[in-house]
Motif scaffolding. Structure first.
Motif, PDB file in Angstrom:
ATOM      1  N   ALA A   1       2.798  -0.245  -4.474  1.00  0.00           N
ATOM      2  CA  ALA A   1       2.787   0.650  -3.316  1.00  0.00           C
ATOM      3  C   ALA A   1       3.158   2.065  -3.732  1.00  0.00           C
ATOM      4  CB  ALA A   1       3.752   0.148  -2.245  1.00  0.00           C
ATOM      5  N   VAL A   2       2.591   3.042  -3.025  1.00  0.00           N
ATOM      6  CA  VAL A   2       3.008   4.429  -3.156  1.00  0.00           C
ATOM      7  C   VAL A   2       4.234   4.601  -2.269  1.00  0.00           C
ATOM      8  CG1 VAL A   2       2.392   6.834  -2.735  1.00  0.00           C
ATOM      9  CG2 VAL A   2       0.675   5.245  -3.634  1.00  0.00           C
ATOM     10  N   VAL A   3       5.339   5.042  -2.851  1.00  0.00           N
ATOM     11  CA  VAL A   3       6.602   5.125  -2.131  1.00  0.00           C
ATOM     12  C   VAL A   3       7.044   6.581  -2.043  1.00  0.00           C
ATOM     13  CG1 VAL A   3       9.012   4.397  -2.034  1.00  0.00           C
ATOM     14  CG2 VAL A   3       7.261   2.830  -2.929  1.00  0.00           C
ATOM     15  N   LYS A   4       7.101   7.105  -0.812  1.00  0.00           N
ATOM     16  CA  LYS A   4       7.546   8.481  -0.571  1.00  0.00           C
ATOM     17  C   LYS A   4       8.861   8.436   0.192  1.00  0.00           C
ATOM     18  CE  LYS A   4       2.796  10.237  -0.097  1.00  0.00           C
ATOM     19  NZ  LYS A   4       1.846  10.907   0.836  1.00  0.00           N
ATOM     20  N   ALA A   5       9.837   9.214  -0.257  1.00  0.00           N
ATOM     21  CA  ALA A   5      11.140   9.226   0.407  1.00  0.00           C
ATOM     22  C   ALA A   5      11.608  10.655   0.615  1.00  0.00           C
ATOM     23  CB  ALA A   5      12.169   8.460  -0.420  1.00  0.00           C
TER      24      ALA A   5
ATOM     25  N   THR B   1       0.811  -1.220   0.000  1.00  0.00           N
ATOM     26  CA  THR B   1       0.000   0.000   0.000  1.00  0.00           C
ATOM     27  C   THR B   1       0.841   1.265   0.000  1.00  0.00           C
ATOM     28  OG1 THR B   1      -1.773  -1.141   1.187  1.00  0.00           O
ATOM     29  CG2 THR B   1      -1.819   1.265   1.198  1.00  0.00           C
ATOM     30  N   GLU B   2       1.704   1.436   1.011  1.00  0.00           N
ATOM     31  CA  GLU B   2       2.453   2.686   1.109  1.00  0.00           C
ATOM     32  C   GLU B   2       3.736   2.487   1.900  1.00  0.00           C
ATOM     33  OE1 GLU B   2       1.542   7.365   2.117  1.00  0.00           O
ATOM     34  OE2 GLU B   2       0.598   5.842   3.371  1.00  0.00           O
ATOM     35  N   VAL B   3       4.777   3.172   1.449  1.00  0.00           N
ATOM     36  CA  VAL B   3       6.043   3.254   2.169  1.00  0.00           C
ATOM     37  C   VAL B   3       6.374   4.726   2.355  1.00  0.00           C
ATOM     38  CG1 VAL B   3       8.520   2.798   2.124  1.00  0.00           C
ATOM     39  CG2 VAL B   3       6.915   1.089   1.228  1.00  0.00           C
ATOM     40  N   GLN B   4       6.712   5.100   3.593  1.00  0.00           N
ATOM     41  CA  GLN B   4       7.179   6.449   3.891  1.00  0.00           C
ATOM     42  C   GLN B   4       8.562   6.302   4.504  1.00  0.00           C
ATOM     43  OE1 GLN B   4       3.480   6.918   6.216  1.00  0.00           O
ATOM     44  NE2 GLN B   4       3.371   8.975   5.355  1.00  0.00           N
ATOM     45  N   LEU B   5       9.553   6.946   3.892  1.00  0.00           N
ATOM     46  CA  LEU B   5      10.943   6.740   4.287  1.00  0.00           C
ATOM     47  C   LEU B   5      11.640   8.079   4.483  1.00  0.00           C
ATOM     48  CD1 LEU B   5      13.494   4.845   4.567  1.00  0.00           C
ATOM     49  CD2 LEU B   5      13.840   5.265   2.115  1.00  0.00           C
TER      50      LEU B   5
ATOM     51  N   VAL C   1       5.616   1.305   6.938  1.00  0.00           N
ATOM     52  CA  VAL C   1       5.190   0.401   5.867  1.00  0.00           C
ATOM     53  C   VAL C   1       3.782  -0.114   6.133  1.00  0.00           C
ATOM     54  CG1 VAL C   1       5.711  -1.721   4.617  1.00  0.00           C
ATOM     55  CG2 VAL C   1       7.581  -0.292   5.490  1.00  0.00           C
ATOM     56  N   ASP C   2       2.901   0.137   5.174  1.00  0.00           N
ATOM     57  CA  ASP C   2       1.541  -0.418   5.182  1.00  0.00           C
ATOM     58  C   ASP C   2       0.812  -0.214   6.514  1.00  0.00           C
ATOM     59  OD1 ASP C   2       1.843  -1.162   2.580  1.00  0.00           O
ATOM     60  OD2 ASP C   2       2.015  -3.310   2.963  1.00  0.00           O
TER      61      ASP C   2
ATOM     62  N   ALA D   1      -2.586   7.025  -1.382  1.00  0.00           N
ATOM     63  CA  ALA D   1      -2.604   6.174  -0.197  1.00  0.00           C
ATOM     64  C   ALA D   1      -3.011   6.978   1.030  1.00  0.00           C
ATOM     65  CB  ALA D   1      -1.224   5.554   0.028  1.00  0.00           C
ATOM     66  N   ASP D   2      -3.055   8.303   0.883  1.00  0.00           N
ATOM     67  CA  ASP D   2      -3.368   9.216   1.986  1.00  0.00           C
ATOM     68  C   ASP D   2      -4.641   9.990   1.639  1.00  0.00           C
ATOM     69  OD1 ASP D   2      -3.483  11.063   4.005  1.00  0.00           O
ATOM     70  OD2 ASP D   2      -1.519  11.953   3.622  1.00  0.00           O
TER      71      ASP D   2
END
Length: 357
Positions: A159-163, A133-137, A198-199, A256-257
């Motif tokens: 997944a939506v991946v934000k870094a 689903t989503e990763v925020q890093l 994560v998720d 995802a938000d």
């Protein structure tokens, strides 16, 4: 190693004090009668025969009769194999103790505190690789490079991946490769803790390298991850410049938000533009998976309609929900985001399919 150290080592290897004393002395003498041996070492004469019998049973010496009971050390091969085997076992035990202390079994606990940052990074890679689903890093460029294979896999999973990459104030991230790794990236020019979410359930956290306290926090908990999510949103994401994005300019748009979605669609609703969307998530009453397809007909949050354009994040800190009228049945459902309780559905993914005037 002197005689005292050798005697101590033999005791550590399993010999008694008297056995170690007698064997150590016999190595020096070569061959000796029981009486001579007792006179040359600290073993009492009354105990020497029992000590010799025990050493012979262990394979350390052999005894024979020649006018009196005599003893001599055996070929040390058996003794050496035993000592080296014990040394190897102790070394393996030391390695295992270090491994268990540094890397506790995370899967059996909701919250773990670890000592080594490598443990946090390894756990983050494992979670990110399976993200759906989503990763925020938040990470340094070097940490990001380590996690790139896992991030790429998460992106390919959908997944939506934000870094957010954090550096010193005078450093740049121009040479960092984002294509095929993340959905969006931002650059923060301040020291920042390492954080991977994560998720909505997995958290991996460690203080930044300048911190006096070095440790790691590994959590497998919905509520704790939600707290870290708001830290990420307000301190590590919202106020920093975007340096990369593959978000499209035309529908479909994937979120995802829910709050990010509201900020984009509310101006359209205010202008009378219809917004069709697909909502994926969970029924807040039963926990069952839910999917809605229909038109977003309303948004609701504190101060809704009072701000021209997209609302600031501060207005979206409380309850935020969409109202969706489904196709066909024309039923209306309220849709909340992460942590939804009052709404009908908690959305994990919102896809804006199209706009229509």
């Amino acid at each position: 190693m002197d005689s005292t150290e050798l005697r101590d080592a033999l005791e550590d290897a399993g010999l008694s004090q008297y056995q170690a004393e007698a064997y150590n002395t016999l190595l020096r003498l070569g061959t000796a009668s029981a009486t001579e041996l007792a006179d040359s070492c600290a073993v009492p004469s009354a105990r020497i025969y029992d000590v010799l019998r025990d050493l012979e049973t262990k394979g350390y010496i052999e005894t024979y009769e020649q006018e009196s009971l005599k003893a001599r050390a055996c070929d040390p091969a058996v003794v050496l194999d035993d000592l080296r085997g014990r040394a190897s076992m102790l070394e393996d035990a030391a390695d295992e103790i270090e491994h268990r202390w540094n890397e506790p079994e995370v899967d059996q606990h909701k919250l773990s505190i670890v000592k080594r940052f490598e443990t946090v990074l390894q756990r983050a890679a494992s979670l990110v690789r399976d993200a759906e689903t989503e990763v925020q890093l938040a990470a340094t460029p070097e940490q990001y490079e380590t996690l790139k294979p896992a991030l790429s896999e998460a992106l390919s999973n959908g997944a939506v991946v934000k870094a957010t990459l954090h550096t010193d104030p005078d450093a740049a991230v121009d040479d960092v490769e984002f294509d095929g790794v993340v959905t969006e990236a931002r650059h923060r020019t301040l020291p920042t803790p390492f954080l991977a979410l994560v998720d909505r359930t997995g958290t991996c956290f460690a203080p930044h390298s300048h911190s006096l306290n070095q440790y790691g926090v590994l959590a497998d908990d919905y509520s704790l991850t939600y707290v870290f999510h708001w830290y990420f949103q307000t301190c590590l994401w919202e106020v920093w410049d975007e340096v990369y994005s593959v978000r499209p300019t035309d529908p479909p748009f994937v979120y995802a938000d829910l709050r990010r979605c509201v900020r984009d669609v509310e101006p359209c609703l205010a202008e009378g533009v219809g917004v069709r969307a697909r909502i994926e998530g969970f029924d807040t009453q039963t926990g069952d998976t839910a999917e809605l397809v229909g038109e977003i007909v309303d948004v609701n949050y504190a101060g809704a309609g009072e701000t021209d354009g997209s609302p600031p994040l501060s207005q979206l800190a409380g309850q935020v929900c969409l109202t969706v009228e489904t196709d066909g049945a024309r039923e209306r459902y309220t849709v909340g985001g992460w942590g939804a309780i009052l709404e009908d559905v908690e959305a994990t993914r919102i896809t804006v399919l199209d706009y229509a005037r």
